[in-house]
Design a protein around this motif. Structure first.
Motif, PDB file in Angstrom:
ATOM      1  N   ILE A 154       1.438   6.955  -6.320  1.00  0.00           N
ATOM      2  CA  ILE A 154       0.260   8.159  -6.677  1.00  0.00           C
ATOM      3  C   ILE A 154       0.811   9.602  -6.426  1.00  0.00           C
ATOM      4  CG2 ILE A 154      -1.919   8.828  -5.628  1.00  0.00           C
ATOM      5  CD1 ILE A 154      -2.569   5.751  -5.468  1.00  0.00           C
ATOM      6  N   ALA A 155       1.341   9.706  -5.375  1.00  0.00           N
ATOM      7  CA  ALA A 155       2.160  11.029  -5.000  1.00  0.00           C
ATOM      8  C   ALA A 155       2.874  11.454  -5.994  1.00  0.00           C
ATOM      9  CB  ALA A 155       2.727  11.051  -3.796  1.00  0.00           C
TER      10      ALA A 155
ATOM     11  N   GLU B 251       2.374   1.760  -3.479  1.00  0.00           N
ATOM     12  CA  GLU B 251       1.161   2.344  -4.696  1.00  0.00           C
ATOM     13  C   GLU B 251       0.951   3.825  -4.036  1.00  0.00           C
ATOM     14  OE1 GLU B 251      -3.409   1.670  -4.839  1.00  0.00           O
ATOM     15  OE2 GLU B 251      -2.220  -0.188  -4.845  1.00  0.00           O
ATOM     16  N   ASP B 252       0.911   4.097  -2.798  1.00  0.00           N
ATOM     17  CA  ASP B 252       0.775   5.458  -2.164  1.00  0.00           C
ATOM     18  C   ASP B 252       2.115   6.504  -2.714  1.00  0.00           C
ATOM     19  OD1 ASP B 252      -1.542   4.655  -1.245  1.00  0.00           O
ATOM     20  OD2 ASP B 252      -0.770   4.695   0.967  1.00  0.00           O
ATOM     21  N   THR B 253       3.012   5.929  -2.825  1.00  0.00           N
ATOM     22  CA  THR B 253       4.412   6.790  -3.208  1.00  0.00           C
ATOM     23  C   THR B 253       4.399   7.073  -4.566  1.00  0.00           C
ATOM     24  OG1 THR B 253       5.791   5.832  -1.372  1.00  0.00           O
ATOM     25  CG2 THR B 253       6.763   6.645  -3.580  1.00  0.00           C
TER      26      THR B 253
ATOM     27  N   GLN C 145       0.830  -1.135   0.039  1.00  0.00           N
ATOM     28  CA  GLN C 145      -0.039   0.156  -0.003  1.00  0.00           C
ATOM     29  C   GLN C 145       0.811   1.233  -0.029  1.00  0.00           C
ATOM     30  OE1 GLN C 145      -3.827   0.566   0.448  1.00  0.00           O
ATOM     31  NE2 GLN C 145      -2.792   2.309  -0.632  1.00  0.00           N
ATOM     32  N   GLN C 146       2.173   1.321   0.811  1.00  0.00           N
ATOM     33  CA  GLN C 146       2.752   2.425   0.937  1.00  0.00           C
ATOM     34  C   GLN C 146       3.484   2.573  -0.502  1.00  0.00           C
ATOM     35  OE1 GLN C 146       5.003   1.079   4.373  1.00  0.00           O
ATOM     36  NE2 GLN C 146       4.121   2.586   5.595  1.00  0.00           N
TER      37      GLN C 146
END
Length: 350
Positions: free
Chosen positions: A260-261, A256-258, A253-254
């Motif tokens: 997306i950012a 993926e979040d990176t 998840q992290q």
């Protein structure tokens, strides 16, 4: 006519079906890879169009064969029943269901119901449609072999009753018992390469079409690794794939979040993720997700992602693609490539 439903199995009993149909072998006057067998009502005839009639880059879709009642009292004659077999050449990987959706739109058909059929060669399409030009009721099913799509297209004159499910029986039986006589055994429409991404902790391997090129990736997470691939349509990037491995102190998840950012810093915005699949591959669990997004000044996009963890090693796969409403071919190709990467990937610890 929105109440036309998809007939998924014959309504008549097995004994009646067997008394009505036989398996026709079509080998003469078709190209070698197009020889096939399918169920047809007795007393039907089949016309073919020559061994040199085959799909190509210049003529990507051809009618391979056409079957119809051979005598006035043959089954289906009262409704002018026809079964056509089409063959199409795929220049890129694509699911049969997406190909069928596009074929219907370009040929003036209205889809009333469509189901997707998972196969080892991708997701095939099975639909009931009507023709805006002729008013005929069609039942269409796709099959795939290598870079060829085969479409079984059975149609009738509904004579004012398109809702009658029995009108789909001839097409359904033809599709259910359709098989190629000389299948290639090739799963993909494009040549594949086996790609690997290696970190200090582990490695992921997967298949990817050779039409995709590895790019210089961004900064990798600590103990991790990241690789980026793109495909182009002309000079424009038509899809981007990012594969990342993290360290033991991170999660998928992290990762993926990176990503997306980073995309949001480039003017892209995404909504919440919707889960599309949860799977278990010999004890390794992973899930796939979809996000709808926009690119400033350019329109809508989709982000397809996978999150997995193998013995604590996180893995993230992400595909950035156009949406079907704006660039259907790119979307369909990218959707299939994402599926190929997900279904073929394997992870190991170092």
């Amino acid at each position: 006519m929105n109440d036309i439903t998809l007939l998924t199995s014959p309504t008549r009993d097995r004994q009646t079906i067997e008394a009505t149909y036989l398996d026709a072998i079509v080998r003469d006057d078709v190209f070698a890879a197009g020889a096939f067998q399918m169920a047809l009502p007795k007393l039907w005839t089949v016309d073919t169009f020559g061994a040199d009639n085959m799909p190509s880059g210049e003529k990507p879709v051809i009618e391979l064969a056409r079957a119809r009642p051979g005598v006035p009292d043959a089954f289906g004659a009262t409704h002018d029943a026809i079964v056509q077999v089409w063959s199409a050449k795929l220049p890129r990987v694509m699911n049969g269901s997406d190909w069928l959706w596009r074929w219907a739109a370009t040929q003036g058909y209205v889809i009333h119901a469509l189901r997707e059929l998972p196969t080892k060669n991708g997701i095939m399409g099975d639909a009931v449609l009507t023709s805006e030009k002729t008013g005929r009721l069609h039942r269409m099913v796709t099959m795939k072999d290598g870079d060829l799509i085969f479409l079984v297209d059975g149609s009738v004159d509904p004579r004012g009753a398109p809702q009658d499910p029995n009108l789909q029986e001839i097409a359904l039986l033809a599709a259910m018992r359709f098989k190629l006589l000389s299948p290639s055994g090739t799963r993909y429409a494009e040549p594949m390469s086996e790609e690997t991404v290696t970190s200090t902790l582990g490695q992921i391997g997967f298949f990817l079409p050779q039409s995709w090129n590895r790019q210089t990736a961004g900064e990798a997470p600590e103990q991790g690794a990241v690789s980026s691939y793109v495909t182009k349509l002309g000079d424009a990037v038509a899809g981007t794939l990012v594969v990342a491995l993290g360290g033991y102190d991170t999660t998928a998840q992290q990762l993926e979040d990176t990503l997306i950012a980073k995309l949001e810093n480039q003017g892209q915005n995404f909504g919440p993720a919707t889960k599309t699949l949860e799977a278990d591959k010999q004890g390794y669990r992973f899930s796939t997700w979809r996000r709808e997004g926009t690119v400033s000044g350019q329109g809508d996009v989709q982000l397809l992602t996978m999150r997995g963890s193998f013995d604590g090693l996180p893995v993230s796969i992400a595909m950035l693609t156009a949406v079907p409403q704006t660039a259907f071919e790119s979307y369909a190709v990218n959707r299939r490539v994402f599926e190929i990467v997900v279904e073929s990937h394997a992870i190991g610890l170092l």
